[in-house]
Motif scaffolding. Structure first.
Motif, PDB file in Angstrom:
ATOM      1  N   PHE A 116       0.760  -5.303  68.586  1.00 51.13           N
ATOM      2  CA  PHE A 116      -0.697  -5.330  68.705  1.00 51.13           C
ATOM      3  C   PHE A 116      -1.247  -4.077  69.375  1.00 51.13           C
ATOM      4  N   ARG A 117      -0.374  -3.145  69.748  1.00 50.22           N
ATOM      5  CA  ARG A 117      -0.829  -1.930  70.425  1.00 50.22           C
ATOM      6  C   ARG A 117      -1.532  -1.005  69.436  1.00 50.22           C
ATOM      7  N   GLY A 118      -2.581  -0.343  69.914  1.00 52.17           N
ATOM      8  CA  GLY A 118      -3.349   0.541  69.041  1.00 52.17           C
ATOM      9  C   GLY A 118      -3.482   1.952  69.559  1.00 52.17           C
ATOM     10  N   ASP A 119      -2.767   2.309  70.618  1.00 48.24           N
ATOM     11  CA  ASP A 119      -2.980   3.608  71.251  1.00 48.24           C
ATOM     12  C   ASP A 119      -1.997   4.685  70.816  1.00 48.24           C
ATOM     13  N   TYR A 120      -1.064   4.369  69.943  1.00 50.60           N
ATOM     14  CA  TYR A 120      -0.101   5.375  69.515  1.00 50.60           C
ATOM     15  C   TYR A 120      -0.674   6.226  68.377  1.00 50.60           C
ATOM     16  N   PRO A 121      -0.402   7.535  68.382  1.00 48.79           N
ATOM     17  CA  PRO A 121      -0.794   8.365  67.230  1.00 48.79           C
ATOM     18  C   PRO A 121       0.009   7.966  65.992  1.00 48.79           C
ATOM     19  N   GLU A 122      -0.517   8.257  64.848  1.00 50.90           N
ATOM     20  CA  GLU A 122       0.100   7.800  63.603  1.00 50.90           C
ATOM     21  C   GLU A 122       1.521   8.322  63.410  1.00 50.90           C
ATOM     22  N   TYR A 123       1.790   9.552  63.846  1.00 51.47           N
ATOM     23  CA  TYR A 123       3.123  10.104  63.600  1.00 51.47           C
ATOM     24  C   TYR A 123       4.193   9.399  64.422  1.00 51.47           C
ATOM     25  N   GLN A 124       3.792   8.615  65.439  1.00 46.83           N
ATOM     26  CA  GLN A 124       4.762   7.870  66.239  1.00 46.83           C
ATOM     27  C   GLN A 124       4.941   6.442  65.742  1.00 46.83           C
ATOM     28  N   ARG A 125       4.291   6.104  64.658  1.00 48.63           N
ATOM     29  CA  ARG A 125       4.435   4.757  64.094  1.00 48.63           C
ATOM     30  C   ARG A 125       5.347   4.812  62.876  1.00 48.63           C
ATOM     31  N   HIS A 126       6.160   3.801  62.727  1.00 51.08           N
ATOM     32  CA  HIS A 126       7.138   3.768  61.649  1.00 51.08           C
ATOM     33  C   HIS A 126       7.047   2.434  60.911  1.00 51.08           C
ATOM     34  N   LEU A 127       7.669   2.379  59.732  1.00 52.22           N
ATOM     35  CA  LEU A 127       7.711   1.154  58.933  1.00 52.22           C
ATOM     36  C   LEU A 127       6.313   0.574  58.717  1.00 52.22           C
ATOM     37  N   GLY A 128       5.446   1.410  58.162  1.00 47.19           N
ATOM     38  CA  GLY A 128       4.102   0.950  57.868  1.00 47.19           C
ATOM     39  C   GLY A 128       3.205   0.836  59.080  1.00 47.19           C
ATOM     40  N   GLY A 129       3.589   1.470  60.187  1.00 46.44           N
ATOM     41  CA  GLY A 129       2.753   1.468  61.376  1.00 46.44           C
ATOM     42  C   GLY A 129       3.055   0.371  62.365  1.00 46.44           C
ATOM     43  N   TRP A 130       4.088  -0.446  62.091  1.00 43.52           N
ATOM     44  CA  TRP A 130       4.356  -1.594  62.958  1.00 43.52           C
ATOM     45  C   TRP A 130       5.442  -1.347  63.988  1.00 43.52           C
ATOM     46  N   VAL A 131       6.179  -0.257  63.865  1.00 41.29           N
ATOM     47  CA  VAL A 131       7.247   0.042  64.809  1.00 41.29           C
ATOM     48  C   VAL A 131       6.843   1.257  65.646  1.00 41.29           C
ATOM     49  N   THR A 132       6.861   1.102  66.966  1.00 40.53           N
ATOM     50  CA  THR A 132       6.456   2.145  67.890  1.00 40.53           C
ATOM     51  C   THR A 132       7.670   2.680  68.643  1.00 40.53           C
ATOM     52  N   PRO A 133       7.508   3.774  69.404  1.00 38.13           N
ATOM     53  CA  PRO A 133       8.627   4.266  70.214  1.00 38.13           C
ATOM     54  C   PRO A 133       9.166   3.210  71.172  1.00 38.13           C
ATOM     55  N   ALA A 134       8.296   2.375  71.715  1.00 43.34           N
ATOM     56  CA  ALA A 134       8.756   1.337  72.647  1.00 43.34           C
ATOM     57  C   ALA A 134       9.640   0.310  71.945  1.00 43.34           C
ATOM     58  N   HIS A 135       9.406   0.070  70.663  1.00 43.12           N
ATOM     59  CA  HIS A 135      10.298  -0.817  69.914  1.00 43.12           C
ATOM     60  C   HIS A 135      11.716  -0.250  69.894  1.00 43.12           C
ATOM     61  N   LEU A 136      11.804   1.044  69.683  1.00 45.83           N
ATOM     62  CA  LEU A 136      13.119   1.675  69.594  1.00 45.83           C
ATOM     63  C   LEU A 136      13.844   1.603  70.942  1.00 45.83           C
ATOM     64  N   VAL A 137      13.115   1.848  72.034  1.00 41.31           N
ATOM     65  CA  VAL A 137      13.727   1.745  73.357  1.00 41.31           C
ATOM     66  C   VAL A 137      14.097   0.295  73.654  1.00 41.31           C
ATOM     67  N   SER A 138      13.268  -0.641  73.190  1.00 41.26           N
ATOM     68  CA  SER A 138      13.551  -2.062  73.428  1.00 41.26           C
ATOM     69  C   SER A 138      14.878  -2.476  72.825  1.00 41.26           C
ATOM     70  N   VAL A 139      15.230  -1.888  71.694  1.00 42.20           N
ATOM     71  CA  VAL A 139      16.518  -2.201  71.075  1.00 42.20           C
ATOM     72  C   VAL A 139      17.649  -1.817  72.019  1.00 42.20           C
ATOM     73  N   ALA A 140      17.531  -0.636  72.638  1.00 40.89           N
ATOM     74  CA  ALA A 140      18.567  -0.181  73.569  1.00 40.89           C
ATOM     75  C   ALA A 140      18.612  -1.072  74.816  1.00 40.89           C
ATOM     76  N   ILE A 141      17.446  -1.457  75.325  1.00 38.67           N
ATOM     77  CA  ILE A 141      17.394  -2.314  76.513  1.00 38.67           C
ATOM     78  C   ILE A 141      17.973  -3.693  76.205  1.00 38.67           C
ATOM     79  N   LEU A 142      17.638  -4.227  75.032  1.00 33.64           N
ATOM     80  CA  LEU A 142      18.184  -5.512  74.612  1.00 33.64           C
ATOM     81  C   LEU A 142      19.704  -5.434  74.504  1.00 33.64           C
ATOM     82  N   ALA A 143      20.197  -4.363  73.899  1.00 26.01           N
ATOM     83  CA  ALA A 143      21.646  -4.197  73.761  1.00 26.01           C
ATOM     84  C   ALA A 143      22.317  -4.096  75.127  1.00 26.01           C
TER      85      ALA A 143
END
Length: 257
Positions: free
Chosen positions: A210-237
């Protein structure tokens, strides 16, 4: 709000330390190590994440202007963790017992931190028309982004957006309560901290949608994946790995027969 977050976190952690026969003063003394590590780590990751928008081509001194805002939580978590590890080694504080003592308080401090984000106008959500959507004033971060996109006029407020700061505050308040409950029932040292890593990564990934503050180039997979999603994967692991290895590190109880 940052100061209030640290004060609330350290005070509740110092009360919890008594259950481990650790003097509360040792947790209070840990405070400066956590504060410095958290701010340095959070600022470094913010500069890396938003280099193109805010720092490229500008004097390098602006990277150190923390009082203007600009901190990323995951960087703060890593920085504070490194500060804690260093303190624990120097002061002979049991590492995983200490991590469990701090884990619920991290979630509690985060509640106040996100309220600060709301007051500062950062970390805002996507445009929406829900009854609980909020608007930010003219010249706010949300307004600047929407004005650049031609969505609002020069004298307008921002369009209504998801109150993502409130979402995270409420979710982390519930997480704090859950971790405090678990702390009194934990089966091995490090369990509460590992649970925090797993649960926070999941909660953060949910709110990030639901975040809207990221620039478009930092959004992936149609705009639904943010840099924090990627870090969250590492934290979850990391949390799952701790669940795997820490129970094995427990001293084995000898059979008394």
């Amino acid at each position: 709000m940052v100061a209030l977050a640290f004060l609330a976190g350290l005070w509740t952690a110092s009360r919890r330390a008594l259950r481990e026969n650790i003097a509360p003063e040792r947790i209070i003394d840990l405070g400066p190590w956590l504060i410095v590590g958290a701010i340095v780590g959070a600022r470094i990751l913010y500069v890396i994440t938003f280099w193109r928008e805010e720092f490229a081509g500008k004097p390098l001194v602006e990277m150190f202007m923390v009082w203007r805002g600009g901190l990323v939580y995951y960087g703060g978590l890593v920085g504070a963790s490194l500060g804690f590890i260093l303190y624990a080694r120097l002061k002979k504080l049991p590492l995983w017992k200490g991590a469990d003592i701090l884990a619920p308080s991290i979630a509690l401090g985060y509640v106040f931190g996100r309220i600060g984000c709301l007051m500062n106008g950062c970390c805002y959500g996507r445009v929406c028309e829900l009854p609980w959507a909020i608007q930010f004033p003219n010249q706010s971060n949300a307004w600047h982004q929407q004005h650049a996109q031609g969505l609002v006029g020069a004298t307008d407020r921002s369009l209504p957006v998801h109150p993502t700061q409130i979402y995270e505050s409420l979710l982390n308040l519930a997480l704090y309560a859950g971790l405090a409950w678990l702390y009194r029932r934990k089966k091995f040292d490090g369990q509460v901290f590992a649970t925090y890593l797993v649960c926070y990564a999941i909660l953060r990934s949910f709110v990030e949608m639901f975040r809207g503050d990221y620039p478009e180039y930092q959004r992936h997979l149609g705009g639904w994946v943010t840099p924090a999603h990627l870090v969250s994967v590492a934290i979850l692991a990391a949390g799952l790995v701790l669940f795997r290895i820490l129970p094995r590190a427990m001293p084995k109880v000898q059979d008394g027969r």
